[in-house]
Write a protein that holds these residues in place. Sequence first.
Motif, mmCIF file in Angstrom:
data_model
loop_
_atom_site.group_PDB
_atom_site.id
_atom_site.type_symbol
_atom_site.label_atom_id
_atom_site.label_comp_id
_atom_site.label_asym_id
_atom_site.label_seq_id
_atom_site.Cartn_x
_atom_site.Cartn_y
_atom_site.Cartn_z
ATOM 1 N N GLN A 39 0.721 -1.157 0.046
ATOM 2 C CA GLN A 39 0.059 0.078 -0.067
ATOM 3 C C GLN A 39 0.929 1.304 0.161
ATOM 4 O O GLN A 39 1.899 1.376 0.893
ATOM 5 N N VAL A 40 0.515 2.319 -0.930
ATOM 6 C CA VAL A 40 1.216 3.328 -1.020
ATOM 7 C C VAL A 40 0.457 4.387 -0.844
ATOM 8 O O VAL A 40 -0.775 4.629 -1.251
ATOM 9 N N GLN A 41 0.845 5.427 -0.004
ATOM 10 C CA GLN A 41 0.143 6.723 0.394
ATOM 11 C C GLN A 41 0.988 7.879 0.307
ATOM 12 O O GLN A 41 2.023 7.951 0.301
ATOM 13 N N LEU A 42 0.090 9.058 -0.329
ATOM 14 C CA LEU A 42 0.633 10.266 -0.142
ATOM 15 C C LEU A 42 -0.189 11.048 0.740
ATOM 16 O O LEU A 42 -1.364 11.104 0.704
ATOM 17 N N VAL A 43 0.456 11.723 1.732
ATOM 18 C CA VAL A 43 -0.073 12.852 2.558
ATOM 19 C C VAL A 43 0.269 14.163 2.321
ATOM 20 O O VAL A 43 1.552 14.475 2.541
ATOM 21 N N GLU A 44 -0.482 14.948 2.086
ATOM 22 C CA GLU A 44 -0.339 16.298 2.135
ATOM 23 C C GLU A 44 -0.351 16.935 3.529
ATOM 24 O O GLU A 44 -1.265 16.645 4.049
ATOM 25 N N SER A 45 0.262 18.342 3.565
ATOM 26 C CA SER A 45 0.070 19.172 4.711
ATOM 27 C C SER A 45 0.594 20.440 4.629
ATOM 28 O O SER A 45 1.208 20.895 3.387
ATOM 29 N N ASN A 62 8.965 8.633 -9.671
ATOM 30 C CA ASN A 62 9.335 9.145 -10.936
ATOM 31 C C ASN A 62 8.506 10.576 -10.461
ATOM 32 O O ASN A 62 8.910 11.460 -9.657
ATOM 33 N N ALA A 63 7.743 10.859 -11.816
ATOM 34 C CA ALA A 63 7.281 12.283 -11.839
ATOM 35 C C ALA A 63 6.250 12.578 -10.680
ATOM 36 O O ALA A 63 5.652 11.702 -10.475
ATOM 37 N N MET A 64 6.398 13.805 -10.100
ATOM 38 C CA MET A 64 5.377 13.997 -9.106
ATOM 39 C C MET A 64 4.861 15.454 -9.415
ATOM 40 O O MET A 64 5.527 16.277 -10.065
ATOM 41 N N GLY A 65 3.539 15.812 -8.943
ATOM 42 C CA GLY A 65 3.253 16.869 -9.301
ATOM 43 C C GLY A 65 1.881 17.479 -8.189
ATOM 44 O O GLY A 65 1.808 16.750 -7.339
ATOM 45 N N ASP A 120 -5.986 31.829 -6.052
ATOM 46 C CA ASP A 120 -5.237 30.530 -5.490
ATOM 47 C C ASP A 120 -6.051 29.517 -4.744
ATOM 48 O O ASP A 120 -5.363 28.530 -4.403
ATOM 49 N N THR A 121 -7.113 30.138 -4.293
ATOM 50 C CA THR A 121 -7.905 29.225 -3.322
ATOM 51 C C THR A 121 -8.405 27.963 -4.051
ATOM 52 O O THR A 121 -8.892 28.146 -4.990
ATOM 53 N N ALA A 122 -8.171 26.853 -3.187
ATOM 54 C CA ALA A 122 -8.396 25.599 -3.696
ATOM 55 C C ALA A 122 -7.892 24.670 -2.973
ATOM 56 O O ALA A 122 -7.510 24.964 -1.892
ATOM 57 N N VAL A 123 -8.464 23.227 -3.025
ATOM 58 C CA VAL A 123 -7.782 22.025 -2.819
ATOM 59 C C VAL A 123 -6.535 21.892 -3.356
ATOM 60 O O VAL A 123 -6.987 21.550 -4.415
ATOM 61 N N TYR A 124 -5.551 21.598 -2.894
ATOM 62 C CA TYR A 124 -4.491 21.106 -3.602
ATOM 63 C C TYR A 124 -4.211 19.723 -3.259
ATOM 64 O O TYR A 124 -3.930 19.119 -2.246
ATOM 65 N N TYR A 125 -4.047 18.960 -4.460
ATOM 66 C CA TYR A 125 -3.513 17.692 -4.382
ATOM 67 C C TYR A 125 -2.196 17.031 -4.854
ATOM 68 O O TYR A 125 -1.882 17.957 -5.902
ATOM 69 N N CYS A 126 -1.595 16.218 -4.235
ATOM 70 C CA CYS A 126 -0.388 15.768 -4.770
ATOM 71 C C CYS A 126 -0.553 14.341 -5.311
ATOM 72 O O CYS A 126 -1.433 13.624 -5.302
ATOM 73 N N ASN A 127 0.252 14.399 -6.554
ATOM 74 C CA ASN A 127 0.239 13.194 -7.405
ATOM 75 C C ASN A 127 1.545 12.678 -7.661
ATOM 76 O O ASN A 127 2.672 13.377 -7.729
ATOM 77 N N ALA A 128 1.603 11.311 -7.700
ATOM 78 C CA ALA A 128 2.924 10.648 -8.167
ATOM 79 C C ALA A 128 2.904 9.504 -8.857
ATOM 80 O O ALA A 128 2.039 8.630 -8.719
#
Length: 121
Positions: free
Chosen positions: A1-7, A32-35, A89-97
């Motif tokens: 299981q892989v997780q990405l956790v934003e803060s 690899n690439a992340m965004g 710039d107000t938004a929910v920001y998500y990370c992706n990998a």
Amino acid sequence: QVQLVESGGGLVQPGGSLRLSCAASGSIFRLNAMGWYRQAPGKRRELVAAITSSDTTTYADSVKGRFTISRDNAKNTMYLQMNSLKPEDTAVYYCNADLVALSPRGYLEVWGQGTLVTVSS
């Protein structure tokens, strides 16, 4: 299981700064690439910035010169330094990998749960 956790999200006044972090954990062989993506209310999710494994970066025109994406491969963590923030710039920001998982071995695309950034006076 892989997780990405934003803060790092929160409320900031126009002109202020925030630093977002995205930590990857789990059975990871290679990142690899992340965004970073964002989605404002009533709008489609859009790419904000991306970084390759060799640190090549790309930015949306709307954030060029204000946001900086970076990564620390030793910590499996990506950052987004956001300066001169605007109400738009107000938004929910998500990370992706895009990554290679260790077990079971294979390519995966993973999303974080999102962190809210609100720019308002």
